[in-house]
Design an enzyme around this catalytic site. Structure first.
Site, PDB file in Angstrom:
ATOM      1  N   HIS A   1       1.870  -5.457   3.954  1.00 43.98           N
ATOM      2  CA  HIS A   1       0.991  -6.583   3.609  1.00 43.98           C
ATOM      3  C   HIS A   1       1.227  -7.032   2.161  1.00 43.98           C
ATOM      4  CE1 HIS A   1      -1.363  -6.170   7.333  1.00 43.98           C
ATOM      5  NE2 HIS A   1      -1.233  -4.868   7.146  1.00 43.98           N
TER       6      HIS A   1
ATOM      7  N   ASN B   1      -6.309  -7.205  11.784  1.00 41.42           N
ATOM      8  CA  ASN B   1      -5.144  -8.074  11.954  1.00 41.42           C
ATOM      9  C   ASN B   1      -5.534  -9.305  12.777  1.00 41.42           C
ATOM     10  OD1 ASN B   1      -3.021  -6.616  10.609  1.00 41.42           O
ATOM     11  ND2 ASN B   1      -3.029  -5.150  12.297  1.00 41.42           N
TER      12      ASN B   1
ATOM     13  N   TYR C   1      -5.292   3.734   2.943  1.00 41.92           N
ATOM     14  CA  TYR C   1      -5.567   2.507   2.197  1.00 41.92           C
ATOM     15  C   TYR C   1      -6.156   2.811   0.817  1.00 41.92           C
ATOM     16  CZ  TYR C   1      -4.424  -0.924   5.779  1.00 41.92           C
ATOM     17  OH  TYR C   1      -3.751  -1.733   6.655  1.00 41.92           O
TER      18      TYR C   1
END
Length: 478
Positions: free
Chosen positions: A54, A127, A337
């Site tokens: 990303h 997403n 993350y």
């Protein structure tokens, strides 16, 4: 010639590189899985300073507005009353490409939302597709490397992708979506978004409900023809970024309606599929969409680096009344993350204005790079303590799920159900003739650059999805 043994970085033999350790076959990930933690932690540190995935994206500020009462499911303050507004930030992105890649490549799009609630930040990181390629986070570094560059030539190689997909048939559902007309959105404003994973809501009585989040664009879904997308990649590689920025600048504020699918604890236990399998969807006939509210983006960032590049999201950021689930991929992302943000932006990334909560923050974290607040001043920096002014725990129920943590620790085969084909088959049968034709053409165009042995393996999977699909792709490949 002796066979090489796969080991950890410390030289310890790896007995299983396919399945994370979990508490029972449907239970959550166990933190004692050192191999998983090492893979994810090393993977997060492989590229500096851009995001490993990303990397390129566009973002905007906006607001979330509640339109329907869901307090029977959740006690989260963000949902406390109809008409309530909460400030938010949204970032859309490509998954595989580098920061300078074209916006119009065939790739899933990240759909990351940050809500600045009264009880802290809630991040919903999904997403533009309701499913994903894999079920187990142990395979995430392997999957992403197939989307990146050959370590020798530094060129992208479709053999990598199709080799991995054909050996990981759980990916077929997402592959069908990726190569359909939805594979190249014409605008970030004109695509749906999904939480993808199963999440949960907890009400005031501490009753948990499993949910799937859906965000449906009110601008209408629009996609690009592959030929047009290729032309734009050369003439305007920032096409989607420009489209979003200019629309908001001109006062055309994009809006998405928010919905949830709802599944009770009992329904989940008796469901024919694992409801925490991110490669599958929940039937909307059996679990219909319930409207929650909408979000609207009405302000562009003032500075791209400060607000978009430094933005950090984590699906582990959930507030009281909202929770996670035993979804293995979600469990892995909760670690990965936040760890990626600590590495990429810094251990104090939560202090940056774009990431900072708008509610009070009181904790015992101190020091570290980029500490630009008062670092806790002279307040006690340990706990428990006898300081009456120091922050104390709330002693409220936590958002965990004990019913799913009773299994024996071990590596359970995530492919035990062998049902790789029913969901892609159902998707194929829903397609109109022109959509099937485009899907087949897209498959042929990609597969014609792939080795024959991999083509054969892929066609065997397509045969099991639908003989028509296999036959027409085979004919196209001659």
């Amino acid at each position: 010639m002796s066979k090489k043994v796969f080991t950890t970085a410390e030289g310890i033999p790896v007995p299983d590189n396919q399945n994370s350790r979990t508490s029972g076959p449907r239970g959550p990930i166990l933190l004692d899985d050192f191999h998983l933690v090492e893979k994810l932690a090393h993977f997060n540190r492989e590229v500096i300073p851009e995001r490993r995935v990303h990397a390129k994206g566009a973002a905007a500020h906006g607001k979330f507005v509640v339109t329907q009462d869901i307090t029977r499911y959740s006690c989260a303050k963000i949902f406390s009353e109809i008409g309530k507004e909460t400030p938010m930030f949204a970032r859309f992105s490509q998954v595989a490409g580098e920061r300078g890649s074209a916006d119009t490549v065939r790739d899933p799009r990240g759909f990351a939302l940050k809500f600045y609630t009264e009880d802290g930040n809630w991040d919903l990181v999904g997403n533009n597709t309701p499913v994903f390629f894999i079920r187990d986070p142990l395979k995430f570094p392997d999957f992403i490397r197939t989307q990146k560059r050959d370590p020798q030539s530094n060129l992208k190689d479709p053999n990598f992708q199709w080799d991995f997909w054909s050996l990981s048939p759980e990916a077929l559902h997402q592959v069908m979506i990726l190569f359909s007309d939805r594979g190249i959105p014409a605008s970030y404003r004109c695509m749906h978004g999904y939480g993808s994973h199963t999440f949960s809501l907890i009400n005031k009585d501490n009753v948990r409900t499993w949910v799937k989040w859906h965000f449906r664009t009110e601008q209408g879904v629009k996609n690009l023809d592959p030929k047009k997308a290729g032309e734009l990649a050369g003439s305007n590689p920032d096409y989607l970024t420009e489209d979003l920025f200019n629309a908001i600048k001109e006062g055309h504020f994009p809006r998405w309606k928010a919905y949830i699918q709802v599944m009770s604890i009992e329904q989940a236990k008796n469901h024919k599929d694992n409801p925490f399998d991110v490669t599958k969807v929940w039937s909307q006939k059996e679990f219909p969409l319930h409207e929650v509210g909408y979000f609207e983006l009405d302000r562009n960032p003032g500075n791209y680096f400060a607000e978009v590049e430094q933005a950090a999201f984590s699906p582990g950021n959930v507030v009281p009344g909202i929770g996670v689930s035993p979804d293995k991929m979600l469990q892995g992302r909760i670690f990965a993350y936040a760890d990626a943000a600590r590495y990429r932006v810094g251990t104090n990334h939560q202090l940056l204005p774009i990431n900072a909560a708008k509610s009070p923050v009181n904790n015992y974290q101190r020091d570290g790079y980029m500490r630009f607040d008062d670092n806790g001043g002279g307040m006690t920096n340990y706990e428990p303590n006898s300081d009456p002014n120091a922050p104390k725990q709330t002693n409220t129920p936590e958002n965990y799920f004990p019913d799913y943590t009773s299994g024996e620790g071990g590596r359970y085969d995530n492919r035990v159900d062998q049902d790789y084909y029913s969901y892609p088959r159902a998707l194929f049968h829903l397609m109109k003739p022109e959509q099937k034709s485009l899907l087949i053409n897209n498959f042929v165009e990609s597969l014609q650059m792939v080795r024959k042995d991999i083509q054969k393996r892929v066609l065997e999977h397509f045969q099991k999805i639908d003989p028509e699909l296999e036959q027409k792709v085979a004919t196209g490949l001659k």
